[in-house]
Design a protein around this motif. Structure first.
Motif, mmCIF file in Angstrom:
data_model
loop_
_atom_site.group_PDB
_atom_site.id
_atom_site.type_symbol
_atom_site.label_atom_id
_atom_site.label_comp_id
_atom_site.label_asym_id
_atom_site.label_seq_id
_atom_site.Cartn_x
_atom_site.Cartn_y
_atom_site.Cartn_z
ATOM 1 N N UNK A 104 -67.033 -22.220 -23.830
ATOM 2 C CA UNK A 104 -65.620 -22.372 -24.171
ATOM 3 C C UNK A 104 -64.712 -21.390 -23.437
ATOM 4 N N UNK A 105 -65.183 -20.157 -23.231
ATOM 5 C CA UNK A 105 -64.324 -19.135 -22.615
ATOM 6 C C UNK A 105 -65.200 -17.980 -22.144
ATOM 7 N N UNK A 106 -64.578 -17.049 -21.427
ATOM 8 C CA UNK A 106 -65.285 -15.869 -20.940
ATOM 9 C C UNK A 106 -64.966 -14.704 -21.877
ATOM 10 N N UNK A 107 -65.947 -14.227 -22.651
ATOM 11 C CA UNK A 107 -65.682 -13.118 -23.574
ATOM 12 C C UNK A 107 -65.548 -11.796 -22.832
ATOM 13 N N UNK A 108 -65.119 -10.781 -23.560
ATOM 14 C CA UNK A 108 -64.981 -9.459 -22.942
ATOM 15 C C UNK A 108 -66.338 -8.851 -22.598
ATOM 16 N N UNK A 109 -67.331 -9.126 -23.433
ATOM 17 C CA UNK A 109 -68.657 -8.553 -23.225
ATOM 18 C C UNK A 109 -69.739 -9.577 -23.531
ATOM 19 N N UNK A 110 -70.764 -9.623 -22.698
ATOM 20 C CA UNK A 110 -72.017 -10.334 -22.982
ATOM 21 C C UNK A 110 -73.106 -9.277 -22.892
ATOM 22 N N UNK A 111 -73.714 -8.945 -24.027
ATOM 23 C CA UNK A 111 -74.565 -7.770 -24.105
ATOM 24 C C UNK A 111 -75.828 -8.040 -24.910
ATOM 25 N N UNK A 112 -76.894 -7.291 -24.634
ATOM 26 C CA UNK A 112 -78.036 -7.285 -25.548
ATOM 27 C C UNK A 112 -77.635 -6.585 -26.842
ATOM 28 N N UNK A 113 -78.430 -6.749 -27.890
ATOM 29 C CA UNK A 113 -78.031 -6.196 -29.180
ATOM 30 C C UNK A 113 -77.906 -4.668 -29.147
ATOM 31 N N UNK A 114 -78.738 -3.999 -28.390
ATOM 32 C CA UNK A 114 -78.610 -2.543 -28.290
ATOM 33 C C UNK A 114 -77.283 -2.158 -27.636
ATOM 34 N N UNK A 115 -76.841 -2.963 -26.683
ATOM 35 C CA UNK A 115 -75.555 -2.724 -26.058
ATOM 36 C C UNK A 115 -74.400 -2.960 -27.019
ATOM 37 N N UNK A 116 -74.537 -3.958 -27.892
ATOM 38 C CA UNK A 116 -73.491 -4.216 -28.881
ATOM 39 C C UNK A 116 -73.389 -3.041 -29.852
ATOM 40 N N UNK A 117 -74.533 -2.502 -30.243
ATOM 41 C CA UNK A 117 -74.532 -1.307 -31.095
ATOM 42 C C UNK A 117 -73.765 -0.173 -30.417
ATOM 43 N N UNK A 118 -74.078 0.084 -29.160
ATOM 44 C CA UNK A 118 -73.404 1.150 -28.422
ATOM 45 C C UNK A 118 -71.909 0.896 -28.326
ATOM 46 N N UNK A 119 -71.541 -0.350 -28.112
ATOM 47 C CA UNK A 119 -70.122 -0.709 -28.023
ATOM 48 C C UNK A 119 -69.399 -0.386 -29.332
ATOM 49 N N UNK A 120 -69.993 -0.728 -30.465
ATOM 50 C CA UNK A 120 -69.352 -0.430 -31.749
ATOM 51 C C UNK A 120 -69.159 1.072 -31.928
ATOM 52 N N UNK A 121 -70.151 1.848 -31.536
ATOM 53 C CA UNK A 121 -70.040 3.306 -31.629
ATOM 54 C C UNK A 121 -68.883 3.795 -30.757
ATOM 55 N N UNK A 122 -68.749 3.237 -29.556
ATOM 56 C CA UNK A 122 -67.681 3.645 -28.659
ATOM 57 C C UNK A 122 -66.311 3.232 -29.200
ATOM 58 N N UNK A 123 -66.225 2.054 -29.793
ATOM 59 C CA UNK A 123 -64.955 1.611 -30.383
ATOM 60 C C UNK A 123 -64.538 2.545 -31.514
#
Length: 202
Positions: A178-197
């Motif tokens: 449907x669209x291009x998201x801001x991030x396509x990440x493995x789950x460990x990367x998503x965890x890191x992203x939340x910590x950074x946010x």
């Protein structure tokens, strides 16, 4: 190279809430995404995982035993509180209202699902706009794809689990069609992203 060095630069804006959707394989993925978040983590998180109707959910108890966050099953009219993880109840759509309270609904199923990820995501996009982060994980149907696009259109941050890592790739692939998201990440990367946010919100 640390994962954060490979991420695009995070947007210079506050994130007030996180919404997450998952289906088949979601428990394992969510455990990695949320596992180890610090007790001082402030962003509220609302989660829809497709669960069977007609039986009590044990998700809140399971994750409360694993996490430092306060975890609860969503209750109608309850305020969205910082540092709290909310799970949608079986048989009820979970929505976020303009006054930032939770709402439960038994309206028609969406993609054969109630609770529906789309319903949560779309309601949260209306409330939080660019200050929302939406995360779509593994799953076996297309629920969540249009809701994540709604978050994108509202200016929010959008994250999709890498389909190659997902236990069932249908759900993340539907969003990517449907669209291009801001991030396509493995789950460990998503965890890191939340910590950074969270760190950026400080």
């Amino acid at each position: 190279m640390p994962l954060t060095d490979r991420l695009p630069k995070l947007p210079p804006r506050r994130i007030d809430a996180v919404v997450i959707g998952a289906s088949a394989g979601g428990l394992q993925a969510l455990g990695v995404v949320l596992g180890g978040l610090p007790s001082g983590f402030r962003m509220p998180i609302a989660v829809v995982i497709h669960v069977p109707e007609g039986q009590a959910s044990k998700l809140a108890a399971i994750f409360q035993a694993r996490l430092k966050l306060h975890v609860m099953e969503a209750e109608d009219k309850a305020p969205l509180m910082p540092g709290t993880l909310y799970f949608a109840s079986p048989g009820y759509h979970l929505l976020i209202e303009q006054d930032r309270t939770l709402s439960l609904s038994q309206e028609e199923r969406v993609h054969y699902s109630r609770p529906s990820i789309d319903v949560l995501f779309e309601s949260a996009a209306d409330v939080f706009g660019e200050h929302l982060c939406g995360v779509l994980l593994t799953g076996a149907n297309e629920d969540g794809a249009t809701g994540l696009r709604a978050i994108h259109r509202a200016g929010g941050l959008t994250v999709v689990q890498d389909p190659e890592e997902a236990l069932v790739s249908t759900m993340p692939e539907a969003a990517l069609e449907l669209f291009i998201p801001d991030f396509v990440l493995p789950v460990k990367g998503i965890h890191t992203l939340l910590v950074e946010l969270e760190r950026n919100n400080a």
